[in-house]
Design a protein around this motif. Structure first.
Motif, PDB file in Angstrom:
ATOM      1  N   GLU A  71      52.897  36.701  55.109  1.00  0.00           N
ATOM      2  CA  GLU A  71      51.616  36.728  56.383  1.00  0.00           C
ATOM      3  C   GLU A  71      50.716  36.205  55.899  1.00  0.00           C
ATOM      4  O   GLU A  71      50.223  35.423  57.262  1.00  0.00           O
ATOM      5  N   ILE A  72      50.392  35.586  54.961  1.00  0.00           N
ATOM      6  CA  ILE A  72      49.457  34.320  54.966  1.00  0.00           C
ATOM      7  C   ILE A  72      49.668  32.500  55.084  1.00  0.00           C
ATOM      8  O   ILE A  72      49.281  33.200  56.242  1.00  0.00           O
TER       9      ILE A  72
ATOM     10  N   ARG B 257      48.586  31.794  59.133  1.00  0.00           N
ATOM     11  CA  ARG B 257      47.596  30.294  59.261  1.00  0.00           C
ATOM     12  C   ARG B 257      48.671  29.349  59.602  1.00  0.00           C
ATOM     13  O   ARG B 257      47.949  27.972  60.368  1.00  0.00           O
TER      14      ARG B 257
ATOM     15  N   ARG C 279      54.893  42.129  44.948  1.00  0.00           N
ATOM     16  CA  ARG C 279      53.713  42.127  46.168  1.00  0.00           C
ATOM     17  C   ARG C 279      54.075  42.424  47.985  1.00  0.00           C
ATOM     18  O   ARG C 279      54.222  42.766  48.497  1.00  0.00           O
TER      19      ARG C 279
ATOM     20  N   PRO D 182      46.975  41.123  57.892  1.00  0.00           N
ATOM     21  CA  PRO D 182      47.356  41.080  56.774  1.00  0.00           C
ATOM     22  C   PRO D 182      46.775  39.443  56.688  1.00  0.00           C
ATOM     23  O   PRO D 182      46.720  39.189  54.779  1.00  0.00           O
ATOM     24  N   ARG D 183      46.708  38.737  56.854  1.00  0.00           N
ATOM     25  CA  ARG D 183      45.824  36.970  56.795  1.00  0.00           C
ATOM     26  C   ARG D 183      44.934  37.415  56.278  1.00  0.00           C
ATOM     27  O   ARG D 183      44.556  36.090  55.653  1.00  0.00           O
TER      28      ARG D 183
ATOM     29  N   ALA E 181      44.061  39.054  53.446  1.00  0.00           N
ATOM     30  CA  ALA E 181      44.794  38.918  52.042  1.00  0.00           C
ATOM     31  C   ALA E 181      44.656  37.131  51.427  1.00  0.00           C
ATOM     32  O   ALA E 181      43.510  37.446  50.345  1.00  0.00           O
ATOM     33  N   GLY E 182      44.447  35.928  51.948  1.00  0.00           N
ATOM     34  CA  GLY E 182      44.505  35.226  52.018  1.00  0.00           C
ATOM     35  C   GLY E 182      42.757  34.634  52.273  1.00  0.00           C
ATOM     36  O   GLY E 182      42.180  33.708  51.373  1.00  0.00           O
TER      37      GLY E 182
END
Lengths: 197, 378
Positions: A184-185, A189, B106, B145-146, B148-149
């Motif tokens: 999801e990251i 992005r 994770r 969830p983005r 988290a980054g």
């Protein structure tokens, strides 16, 4: 614990990155039972790598002579330089066949936690190369993590006033994969960095 | 979403236990110290890869065992998913999704979504600001969830920047000036402002969305002295709006102002890692003014609001209320029951089953040391 030479070998192998005690033992016994000629070649390769390999005086990639193969290649343009952290990044970009310019290997990234500042990287050498006026474009291909991004920002701040085009590699989805498998990251992005078609 | 079955092996006090659960409310009944909370802690670990009670994994594994296993069958949208987690203290945990191992534990995050209220949550109100920042950020990541980054990037930048400021501080102390170090500080400033603005905007939007849910939940569970409100307390000042470019500029300006102080102290003084969530009852701050009962109710309201908000987003988490009803009088018990009725799944633990309102008395499980048995339907 084994005796003498075999334990010495296990200890030395165990110092290598990614090799644990079990693997070290396995490799050591493999070497023990291998053909002496094969082991001889391995020993020569190990010795030669320290004797012969040097760093290119221009781009600081690994080389076997004064300059590396890429810096010596007259077909490659002097007009663009791609900045990477490590020699293995050069190999990765070379595999794409997309880039016809030259490289500059920094030898790491700015990382205050490990005491690495711009002085510890080959940044002064890069600025000297850019100062000759032959270079029109600088591509920043440092790693897409916190330290790599900081290094890219630092270089952009230094180089832009020199009138050179500076660009940063895009980050996003891997090609050939399924969208559903992207974490999801990365996907988040990629969404942010979407472009018009 | 609901947990249909949970199996524990060598987890805390349980050598081996299997529990089949139903959707809707279930009550776990047992004397204090028999292991009711252990069961919900295990589910919480699968949901967050973290225990709400301890910081290390060692206490989670039964004495004498090398590792603990938690296995859950989770039903979501009519489909069943099997999640298995092996907890190995001091080493990486191993996880399976369906029948196949995943590369990183994770990857099982999101398989089970859960909101847990436990007595430890009193720290949300009484503890340091980092507890409340964590509450906000965890909820932010659960919704988007983005983040988290964003959160990981921001933390890393603060760490690097602190390391740089500390070297600058130390080299000043011995009399040297290293301008080279300072030339990279500007770089870390831009990154701090960029990620910081992103995180700040996310938190501001979250607090705005959460506020009405907190007021509603507190109204239901508190004895009704004043209304509960939350506000984001930013070091940048009041009246911030979630406008990323403006926030980024404001952070850069403040960094410039505080430059000297930061070098003197050798640490990062500007940014959302120093903000707080302000909690008020009526006109007074909760911390320092509210009674134990009021503080507890505010903590419960924060968790219930998180649950409500996730439900409003279309996420239907499992709700766990650990040891809640004993603290409430009859009227408030009924109002809480009304608030959480209709949950996809609600797990309640208590020592005295009569404390739980009739509306929430679903299946009952008797918990005795090392064992959990479903009581026959009355």
């Amino acid at each position: 614990m084994y005796e003498g030479a075999i334990q010495d070998l296990i200890d030395e192998l165990g110092r290598l990155p990614g090799v644990g005690p079990k693997s070290a033992q396995r490799i050591a016994f493999h070497i023990l039972s291998a053909d002496p000629a094969d082991v001889g070649r391995l020993a020569t390769a190990l010795r030669k790598v320290k004797e012969l390999v040097r760093f290119c005086t221009t781009c600081y990639n690994v080389a076997e002579s004064e300059q590396c193969r890429i810096c010596r290649d007259p077909r490659r343009t002097e007009e663009s330089i791609c900045v990477v952290e490590e020699p293995k990044d050069v190999v990765a970009i070379e595999r794409t066949g997309e880039f016809r310019g030259k490289y500059h290997v920094l030898g790491g990234a700015i990382n205050p936690l490990e005491g690495i500042g711009p002085d510890n990287l080959r940044i002064r050498e890069l600025l000297a190369r850019l100062g000759t006026g032959a270079v029109k474009e600088l591509i920043l291909a440092t790693d897409p993590n916190t330290e790599g991004e900081a290094t890219a920002t630092y270089l952009a701040l230094m180089v832009k006033p020199m009138g050179i085009d500076v660009s940063r590699l895009a980050s996003g989805l891997p090609v050939g994969g399924d969208l559903e498998y992207a974490d999801e990251i990365t996907l988040g992005r990629a969404f942010e960095g979407r472009r018009a078609v | 979403m609901y947990v249909r079955r949970v199996e524990l092996i060598n987890f805390r006090s349980y050598e081996r236990v299997e529990v089949d659960l139903d959707p809707g409310p279930s009550v776990l009944v047992g004397r204090n110290g028999v292991g009711k909370t252990n069961l919900v802690e295990a589910l919480g670990y699968v949901a967050t890869l973290d225990s709400h009670r301890v910081a290390t994994d060692v206490p989670l594994v039964r004495a004498g065992a090398a590792s603990a296993v938690v296995r859950c069958a989770i039903v979501h949208d009519g489909r069943e998913l099997l999640v298995e987690l092996e907890i190995v203290p001091g080493r990486a945990n191993r996880a399976r999704l369906g029948r196949s191992p995943v590369r990183r534990p994770r990857e099982i995050l999101g398989a089970l979504r859960m909101v847990l209220f436990a007595p430890e949550d009193l720290e949300l109100v009484r503890g340091d600001p980092d507890q409340r920042r964590r509450y906000l950020d965890d909820l932010l990541v659960a919704r988007l969830p983005r983040f988290a980054g964003v959160r990981a990037d921001y933390d890393r930048v603060v760490k690097q920047r602190n390391a740089l400021l500390r070297t600058a501080y130390l080299s000043r102390k011995v009399g040297g000036t290293r301008s080279q170090d300072m030339s990279t500080l500007a770089v870390w400033d831009t990154h701090l402002a960029r990620h910081g603005a992103e995180l700040l905007a996310g938190r501001l939007e979250l607090v705005a969305a959460l506020g009405p849910h907190v007021a509603k939940a507190y109204d239901a569970v508190a004895a009704g002295r004043g209304a509960a409100a939350i506000a984001y307390a930013a070091r940048l000042g009041d009246g911030l709006t979630p406008d990323r470019p403006a926030l980024e500029q404001a952070l850069l300006d403040r960094l410039a102002e505080r430059r000297v102080a930061e070098i003197e102290r050798g640490t990062t003084l500007v940014g959302p890692h120093r903000d707080d969530l302000a909690l008020t009852l009526g006109d007074l701050p909760v911390k320092g003014y509210a009674s134990h009962g009021e503080s507890w109710s505010v903590a419960l309201a924060l968790r219930l609001a998180a649950y409500d908000l996730l439900r409003a987003d279309g996420i239907e988490p499992v709700l766990v209320l650990d040891d809640v009803f004993a603290e409430l009088d009859t009227g408030r018990r009924e109002r809480l029951a009304e608030l959480v009725s209709g949950s996809a799944q609600l797990l309640v633990t208590c020592a005295v089953p009569e404390d739980v309102p009739a509306a929430l008395r679903g299946a009952r499980y008797d918990v005795t040391p090392g064992e959990v048995h479903r009581a026959p339907a009355a």
